[in-house]
Every structure is written in structure tokens, then in C-alpha cells.
Design an enzyme around this catalytic site. Structure first.
Site, short mmCIF file in Angstrom:
data_model
loop_
_atom_site.label_atom_id
_atom_site.label_comp_id
_atom_site.label_asym_id
_atom_site.label_seq_id
_atom_site.Cartn_x
_atom_site.Cartn_y
_atom_site.Cartn_z
N ARG A 30 2.12 -29.73 62.11
CA ARG A 30 2.86 -29.16 60.98
C ARG A 30 1.93 -28.37 60.07
O ARG A 30 2.30 -27.32 59.54
CB ARG A 30 3.55 -30.27 60.17
CG ARG A 30 4.77 -30.83 60.86
CD ARG A 30 5.20 -32.13 60.21
NE ARG A 30 5.51 -31.97 58.81
CZ ARG A 30 5.37 -32.93 57.88
NH1 ARG A 30 4.92 -34.13 58.22
NH2 ARG A 30 5.66 -32.71 56.65
N HIS A 66 3.74 -46.89 47.42
CA HIS A 66 3.16 -45.66 47.99
C HIS A 66 3.33 -44.52 47.00
O HIS A 66 4.41 -44.33 46.44
CB HIS A 66 3.87 -45.30 49.30
CG HIS A 66 3.39 -44.02 49.89
ND1 HIS A 66 2.25 -43.94 50.65
CD2 HIS A 66 3.87 -42.76 49.82
CE1 HIS A 66 2.05 -42.68 51.01
NE2 HIS A 66 3.02 -41.94 50.52
N ASP A 122 2.91 -39.64 64.09
CA ASP A 122 2.72 -38.94 62.81
C ASP A 122 1.39 -38.21 62.79
O ASP A 122 1.30 -37.09 62.29
CB ASP A 122 2.81 -39.91 61.63
CG ASP A 122 2.63 -39.17 60.31
OD1 ASP A 122 3.47 -38.31 60.02
OD2 ASP A 122 1.63 -39.41 59.61
N SER A 147 7.64 -38.90 57.88
CA SER A 147 6.20 -39.12 58.02
C SER A 147 5.74 -40.25 57.10
O SER A 147 5.03 -41.18 57.51
CB SER A 147 5.48 -37.80 57.68
OG SER A 147 4.14 -37.99 57.38
N LYS A 154 5.06 -44.57 58.43
CA LYS A 154 3.78 -45.26 58.21
C LYS A 154 3.98 -46.52 57.36
O LYS A 154 3.40 -47.56 57.62
CB LYS A 154 2.78 -44.32 57.52
CG LYS A 154 2.19 -43.29 58.46
CD LYS A 154 1.17 -42.40 57.77
CE LYS A 154 1.77 -41.52 56.74
NZ LYS A 154 1.57 -40.11 56.79
N1 URA Z 1 2.37 -37.39 53.05
C1 URA Z 1 2.60 -37.80 54.32
O1 URA Z 1 2.17 -38.87 54.71
N2 URA Z 1 3.32 -37.00 55.12
C2 URA Z 1 3.83 -35.82 54.73
O2 URA Z 1 4.49 -35.16 55.51
C3 URA Z 1 3.57 -35.40 53.42
C4 URA Z 1 2.83 -36.22 52.59
#
Ligand code: URA
Length: 433
Positions: A168, A82, A161, A183, A187
Site C-alpha cells: 500500500r 491503541h 498486514d 490493518s 493486529k
Molecule cells: N496504522 C496501521 O497499523 N495500519 C494502517 O493502515 C494505518 C495506520
């Protein structure tokens, strides 16, 4: 349990229990806790922070808010990677096929670009016919058959999320390391991989502007992974200039193909070799990452990585002839030269400036609904450390739009030219495991 008590506890610097965190995440995801209470708690977290256990509980509660992908039908260690997002970041399209060609299983869910950062899915869709919406069955079968699949996230993953990120975004609570880390990691954990490599970028084109902040985020995410029994590691990489030369969807796919042929830019090549070495260690294919790096280099030299990209494209319905002959990718109407206003060394190329300019040329979206133009973007002719003569080409701007004059100026302004040669910078600044 009452939400207001949880808010007050965090406001006063208290530690939230796993039960309180789970109560909040479940209640908010179901719509039982209103946005105003969620906003207050997010702001309290931003100011008071969270300790390791709280962040792990938050991540786990978010992970459990929706569907989990079950990869147990894929034999062996499933690796995932990622990136926290950057400009010109086509790493997955090179690294994925390379590690798969060395025997690792890569089952990856990617995202789309937003703002100045690009997304792997958009880049993949610049290959005609390419499908990114495989069913879970197709996804698992493809990874079992050829070792790699890169697809879009299914709708039901991590709904907590999705809601929290949107909240946010409009409540000034994005910049909190516990919230960013949970976050990203929630995922990643939903998508089922047993080992995860995080590419945490820092610099003007990245989410984290400094190396220190990137390190803090990386360490937090690696610890969450350890708490939740996943082999999670991170590299800290430079995003103070764009990665490679190409920024923009089909332009980046062409650069990814060139890199798999051993003809790619130095920084991208170095990054995929380093990251690939670590991922092969995580997949237990080699016993240390240096040995892994040698394998990745060999997969570039032999063309095995390129063959794996072709296999993935074919399996996902894409037209492989574009990989064989990248000149088939449609070019934009204009390829406009941006020239150096003075002679000297390139001291800096502002990634953010280049990313925003590429977006304005048509390569990105300002809102989720915007369509993107696959052929547009920027190809740098010079990188940091290169010498240019006045009037020499710094970059080519590819676009189908007519109103490009201002963008050309901002591309030129993104280059800082000076008399002194800057120190050479590595692409990878750190490795955390
Ligand atoms: N990428 C994400 O998936 N979440 C965040 O909070 C910031 C970057």
C-alpha cells in the site's frame, strides 16, 4: 476461484464474500498471488469501498494469516489500547501503569516510530536495560504477576498486514478507511485482548487530518470489533498541536514520569484520566467511566500509577533508578532556545512541523533502518492559548547534531502567533462505543 474474477467484481462495485476475501488473503500471504494482482484489488477497494461485513471478513482473514497470542492464561478482562499515532504521544506509558494500578490487566504489544510519529517501544528503550522482546511465556507471567507488560510485536503476527502495508505504501492505497481499519484491527485482535480502546487522533500531526475522517475510521473499527465479539470503543482526540510538551524519546519518558506524579501537562493528564476511566469500565472494575475517572485521579494522587511503572520497568530489566531520579537520563549536547519573533497569543502549533523537526534533530527515523538518538527532541515552553512576549522562549531544541540552524527555523515556523486569543479546545472530542 480466480483472483482476476475477485478483482473485476470489486472493480465493478460488487460485494466480496468471506470466501473470496479469505482466498485472496491466504494466497497473497503465501506468495501465490502476485503483487500486481494484489495492487489492482487494493486500488479497486480504495475506489469502491467495502461494507461492514466485508471489512470484518477482511480483518478476520488477516488476523488468521499468522500467529495468535493466547491470553487465556491471564485471569479477568484483558484490556488494550491503541493510538493511531501522533507527536508527543506518550499516553501508553502513563495510562498503562494507571489502569494496571487500578486492577486492570494490560497486555500490550506496541510499535516503533516511523517518520514524524513516535513509537512507544523506542521511548521505553531510552530507559537503560529495558527489554521489549519478552517471550510469550514471560509476557503472560508478567501480566499475571503485576498486571502490565508492554512489548514489541512478535515476528509471526499478521504477516498479511506486513505484506499489504508495504504494498500500500508504494501503490497509493494507504488512504482507504477499510484498509486502514482492517490493518489496525487485525493486529489488535491477534494480540488477544478482550477489550480495546482506540485513540483515534486527528489534526496536522495525525494520519486523519479532520475530525470527520477520524470519526469515520473510529466508527468503522468499533463496528469491526463488535462483529468479532470484542468490546471495542474509541475516543477522538486532538493532534493539531503536540500532546503535552515533550517530543522525543527520553524527554517523553521524563514527562510520563512527571504526569504519574501529578505534575504533567494539562492535556496529557486530561487524556489519561478520560481514557483510563473508559478502560476501567471495559475491564468491569467500575460500572461507569466517570467512576473510573475518579479512580484514575486517585491513582495519580497516591503514586500507585508511578509504582506500577517502576514494577514494569524492573520486571522488564530496566534501571528503576532512572524513574526515581529522571535527571539521570543523559541530555543531548545542545539545548537551543527557539524564541518568539513577535508578541501575541499562540494560535496554533503545527504538530507535523514539530514532529518532522524533532526527527531531524535525531529523535526519529526517516527509514526503518535509521538509529535514533534517545536524548534529542523538542520541549515546548508554550502551548496553544498562551501569551508570549517577543523574544520569549517558545521551545527548547535538544540535539547532538551541529547542523541545526534550519531545524530551529522550522520549529519557529510551526508556531502561529496572533493578536486574538484562540478558543480553548478540549483534548477529547468524542467517544464512540
Ligand atoms: N496504522 C496501521 O497499523 N495500519 C494502517 O493502515 C494505518 C495506520
Amino acid at each position: 476461484m480466480r483472483t482476476v474474477d475477485i478483482i473485476e467484481k470489486k472493480r465493478d462495485g460488487g460485494k466480496l464474500s468471506p470466501e473470496e476475501i479469505s482466498f485472496f488473503i491466504q494466497g497473497y500471504t503465501r506468495g501465490e498471488i502476485p503483487d500486481y494482482q494484489a495492487s489492482a484489488l487494493l486500488m479497486a477497494i480504495l475506489f469502491q469501498g467495502m461494507d461492514e461485513e466485508e471489512i470484518a471478513s477482511l480483518t478476520d482473514a488477516m488476523r488468521l494469516s499468522g500467529e495468535q497470542i493466547d491470553l487465556s492464561r491471564i485471569a479477568g478482562v484483558k484490556v488494550d489500547k491503541h493510538s493511531t499515532g501522533g507527536v508527543g504521544d506518550k499516553t501508553s506509558l502513563v495510562l498503562g501503569p494507571l489502569v494496571a494500578s487500578c486492577g486492570a490487566k494490560l497486555a500490550k504489544m506496541s510499535g516503533r516510530g516511523l517518520g514524524h510519529t513516535g513509537g512507544t517501544l523506542d521511548k521505553m528503550e531510552s530507559i537503560p536495560g529495558m527489554r521489549i522482546d519478552l517471550s510469550e511465556e514471560e509476557f503472560i507471567k508478567q501480566v499475571n504477576d503485576i498486571g502490565i507488560a508492554i512489548i514489541g510485536q512478535t515476528a509471526d503476527i499478521d504477516p498479511a498486514d506486513k505484506k499489504l502495508y508495504a504494498l500500500r505504501d508504494v501503490t497509493g492505497t494507504v488512504e482507504s478507511i477499510p484498509l486502514i481499519a482492517s490493518s489496525i484491527m487485525s493486529k489488535k485482535l491477534c494480540s488477544g485482548a478482550s477489550a480495546i480502546l482506540l485513540d483515534v487522533k486527528f489534526g496536522s500531526g495525525a494520519f486523519m487530518k479532520t475530525l470527520d475522517k477520524a470519526k469515520e475510521l473510529a466508527e468503522t473499527m468499533v463496528k469491526i470489533g463488535a462483529h468479532l465479539n470484542r468490546d471495542t470503543r474509541a475516543i477522538l482526540t486532538d493532534m493539531d498541536e503536540p500532546l503535552g510538551l515533550a517530543v522525543g524519546n527520553s524527554l517523553e519518558v521524563k514527562e510520563a514520569i512527571a504526569t504519574l506524579k501529578g505534575e504533567g501537562p494539562k492535556d496529557l493528564t486530561e487524556l489519561v484520566i478520560k481514557a483510563g476511566g473508559i478502560m476501567l469500565e471495559q475491564a468491569h472494575i467500575v460500572s461507569d467511566h466517570k467512576e473510573g475517572e475518579a479512580k484514575i485521579k486517585a491513582a495519580i494522587d497516591s503514586g500507585a500509577g508511578l509504582d506500577k511503572l517502576k514494577a514494569m520497568v524492573e520486571s522488564q530489566g530496566g534501571d528503576v533508578s532512572y524513574i526515581d531520579d529522571p535527571t539521570k537520563f543523559k541530555m543531548a549536547r545542545f539545548a537551543l532556545e527557539v524564541k518568539a519573533p513577535e508578541s501575541g497569543y499562540i494560535r496554533r502549533i503545527d504538530s507535523l512541523g514539530i514532529g518532522v523537526s524533532a526527527m531531524k534533530l535525531g529523535a526519529g527515523r526517516a527509514t526503518k533502518e535509521d538509529a535514533i538518538d534517545m536524548a534529542s527532541g523538542i520541549v515546548l515552553a508554550k502551548k496553544v492559548g498562551d501569551y508570549v512576549e517577543k523574544g520569549e522562549v517558545l521551545a527548547l531544541a535538544h540535539t547532538n547534531k551541529d547542523d541545526y540552524a534550519e531545524v530551529l527555523r522550522s520549529i519557529a515556523d510551526s508556531f502561529e502567533i496572533g493578536k486574538e486569543r484562540p478558543n480553548e479546545r478540549p483534548i477529547v472530542y468524542g467517544y464512540i462505543k
